[in-house]
Design an enzyme around this catalytic site. Structure first.
Site, PDB file in Angstrom:
ATOM      1  N   ASN A 119      -7.866  -2.340  -5.464  1.00 58.39           N
ATOM      2  CA  ASN A 119      -7.269  -3.627  -5.138  1.00 58.39           C
ATOM      3  C   ASN A 119      -5.753  -3.669  -5.289  1.00 58.39           C
ATOM      4  OD1 ASN A 119      -7.213  -6.783  -5.246  1.00 58.39           O
ATOM      5  ND2 ASN A 119      -6.448  -6.141  -7.255  1.00 58.39           N
ATOM      6  N   HIS A 120      -5.173  -2.710  -6.047  1.00 59.80           N
ATOM      7  CA  HIS A 120      -3.739  -2.794  -6.347  1.00 59.80           C
ATOM      8  C   HIS A 120      -2.880  -2.576  -5.100  1.00 59.80           C
ATOM      9  CE1 HIS A 120      -4.693   1.493  -6.349  1.00 59.80           C
ATOM     10  NE2 HIS A 120      -3.447   1.665  -5.948  1.00 59.80           N
ATOM     11  N   ILE A 121      -1.680  -3.104  -5.131  1.00 59.03           N
ATOM     12  CA  ILE A 121      -0.676  -2.785  -4.100  1.00 59.03           C
ATOM     13  C   ILE A 121       0.679  -2.701  -4.786  1.00 59.03           C
ATOM     14  CG2 ILE A 121      -1.634  -3.678  -1.949  1.00 59.03           C
ATOM     15  CD1 ILE A 121      -0.116  -6.337  -2.562  1.00 59.03           C
ATOM     16  N   SER A 170      -6.426  -6.401   4.242  1.00 60.00           N
ATOM     17  CA  SER A 170      -5.765  -7.629   4.673  1.00 60.00           C
ATOM     18  C   SER A 170      -5.893  -7.780   6.184  1.00 60.00           C
ATOM     19  CB  SER A 170      -4.296  -7.500   4.288  1.00 60.00           C
ATOM     20  OG  SER A 170      -3.494  -8.367   5.021  1.00 60.00           O
ATOM     21  N   TYR A 183       3.591  -2.338   4.668  1.00 55.05           N
ATOM     22  CA  TYR A 183       2.358  -2.847   4.066  1.00 55.05           C
ATOM     23  C   TYR A 183       1.214  -2.754   5.075  1.00 55.05           C
ATOM     24  CZ  TYR A 183      -0.847  -6.517   2.336  1.00 55.05           C
ATOM     25  OH  TYR A 183      -1.940  -7.233   1.930  1.00 55.05           O
ATOM     26  N   SER A 184       1.490  -3.255   6.281  1.00 53.94           N
ATOM     27  CA  SER A 184       0.489  -3.243   7.341  1.00 53.94           C
ATOM     28  C   SER A 184       0.019  -1.808   7.634  1.00 53.94           C
ATOM     29  CB  SER A 184       1.107  -3.891   8.585  1.00 53.94           C
ATOM     30  OG  SER A 184       0.221  -3.875   9.654  1.00 53.94           O
ATOM     31  N   ALA A 185       0.958  -0.878   7.662  1.00 52.12           N
ATOM     32  CA  ALA A 185       0.608   0.527   7.926  1.00 52.12           C
ATOM     33  C   ALA A 185      -0.339   1.060   6.854  1.00 52.12           C
ATOM     34  CB  ALA A 185       1.876   1.376   7.983  1.00 52.12           C
ATOM     35  N   ILE A 218      -3.968 -15.817   0.485  1.00 49.77           N
ATOM     36  CA  ILE A 218      -4.615 -16.241  -0.768  1.00 49.77           C
ATOM     37  C   ILE A 218      -3.538 -16.719  -1.751  1.00 49.77           C
ATOM     38  CG2 ILE A 218      -6.251 -15.525  -2.574  1.00 49.77           C
ATOM     39  CD1 ILE A 218      -7.302 -15.062   0.324  1.00 49.77           C
ATOM     40  N   THR A 220      -2.326 -16.297  -4.623  1.00 51.42           N
ATOM     41  CA  THR A 220      -1.856 -15.593  -5.821  1.00 51.42           C
ATOM     42  C   THR A 220      -0.354 -15.826  -5.955  1.00 51.42           C
ATOM     43  OG1 THR A 220      -1.380 -13.529  -4.653  1.00 51.42           O
ATOM     44  CG2 THR A 220      -3.603 -13.786  -5.514  1.00 51.42           C
TER      45      THR A 220
END
Ligand SMILES: NC(=O)c1ccc[n+]([C@@H]2O[C@H](COP(=O)([O-])OP(=O)(O)OC[C@H]3O[C@@H](n4cnc5c(N)ncnc54)[C@H](OP(=O)(O)O)[C@@H]3O)[C@@H](O)[C@H]2O)c1
Ligand SMILES: *[C@@H]1O[C@H](CO)[C@@H](O)[C@H](O)[C@H]1NC(C)=O
Length: 293
Positions: A119-121, A170, A183-185, A218, A220
């Site tokens: 789950n981390h980014i 996502s 991020y998308s990549a 979301i 967060t």
């Protein structure tokens, strides 16, 4: 166009939501009692909320992220909520050897593993791509390679337990969205890798499920801080999101769409009306509120 937006999209969203939610089996909290679960990125946001739900379900938890002080608090709360056991290991997924360290920790303390929740980014900002290739490479390591490395180390234990892998992605990993190119990549890469691996597991009769979670906006803290000045619309609640992820993993679903209507509509439009989706996507952003860096 107005009518199209008002009727067609909700209708399709509804149909798809129904399709994705009509799981053959229904969720029951007992399914998770006593299970051994790793949650990455568990010091805040959706990961933290997943830890609390899993604690209430009386699981054994191993949490990880970089910030030790936050992890300590989350672990304490998990024990109060009823976790069968809870511990943490802190470190950065930017470090190529850390994924294996986390999995080893599970192996030494439990001798097995039932569910791996990835789950981390890493932090990636929200802006025009500024040409920094090094940053893309680093984010690939944190958001993608470390997921592959953890899966690889955990696989022998997951095979033994007929376990589950849950990958948090996502909408930006299904359809390109502006101001989040790297991020998308990394999220598209997850879809490619894990969808391919799922095939191989089935061919090889490996009974380890892979659930890819496609999330919309979301609430967060970090997401709201990063995008609320640019994106209109109300974010969905992180507590419910976290629970839906756990349910989808426990039910061994292929994909989760949350919030279901929005995500399913976007995924469908991507294929049937990509240019329409693109222009609609751009119209959601207040570009004038972005300051170029
Ligand atoms: N919120 C949204 O709108 C949204 C939308 C779509 C998808 N998602 C996905 O949902 C997941 C969770 O997002 P979130 O909003 O809950 O984010 P968040 O609150 O920022 O949580 C990120 C977690 O990752 C950890 N982390 C950051 N850098 C790290 C590193 N280098 N190594 C190891 N851990 C690191 C953070 O803790 P430390 O800083 O302590 O390391 C934190 O626990 C992500 O996969 C994200 O892509 C979120
Ligand atoms: C795969 O694992 C799940 C979860 O433990 C179990 O319910 C299912 O029966 C298993 N399937 C096979 C073919 O062994």
């Amino acid at each position: 166009m107005g009518l199209f937006l008002k009727i067609f999209i909700p209708l399709l969203g509804g149909l798809l939501a129904f399709y994705f939610y009509s799981a053959p089996q229904s969720f029951n909290e007992e399914m998770l009692r006593g299970k051994r679960v790793i949650v990455t990125g568990a010091s805040s946001g959706i990961g933290e909320q997943m830890a609390y739900h899993l604690a209430r379900m009386e699981t054994h938890l191993l949490l990880t992220a970089r910030t030790e002080a936050k992890l300590q608090k989350v672990v304490e709360r998990c024990l109060e909520l009823g976790a069968a056991s809870a511990r943490y290991i802190s470190g950065s997924m930017e470090n190529p050897s850390f994924p294996e360290v986390v999995v080893k920790e599970a192996e030494t303390s439990w001798g097995g593993l039932d569910m791996l929740i990835l789950n981390h980014i890493g932090y990636s900002g929200f802006n025009f791509f500024n040409g920094n290739v090094g940053q893309v490479r680093k984010l690939m390591e944190t958001n993608f390679i470390s997921y592959v490395a953890m899966t690889t180390s955990a696989l022998p234990m997951l095979k033994e337990s007929d376990g589950s892998i849950v990958v948090v992605s996502s909408m930006a990993g299904k359809a390109g969205s502006p101001f989040a190119a790297s991020y998308s990549a990394t999220k598209f890469a997850l879809d490619g890798f894990f969808s391919s691996l799922r095939h191989e597991f089935i061919v090889d009769k490996v009974n380890v499920s892979i659930t890819l979670c496609i999330l919309g906006y979301i609430n967060t803290e970090s997401a709201v801080r990063a995008v609320s000045h640019v994106i209109q619309g109300t974010p969905a609640p992180k507590e419910e999101c976290a629970l839906e992820i756990i349910k989808a993993g426990a039910l061994r679903q292929r994909e989760l769409h949350y919030p279901p209507w929005v995500v399913s509509a976007v995924v469908l439009l991507r294929d049937i009306a990509p240019e329409f989706l693109d222009s609609m996507t751009r119209s959601w952003y207040n570009v004038e509120n972005l300051r170029r860096t």
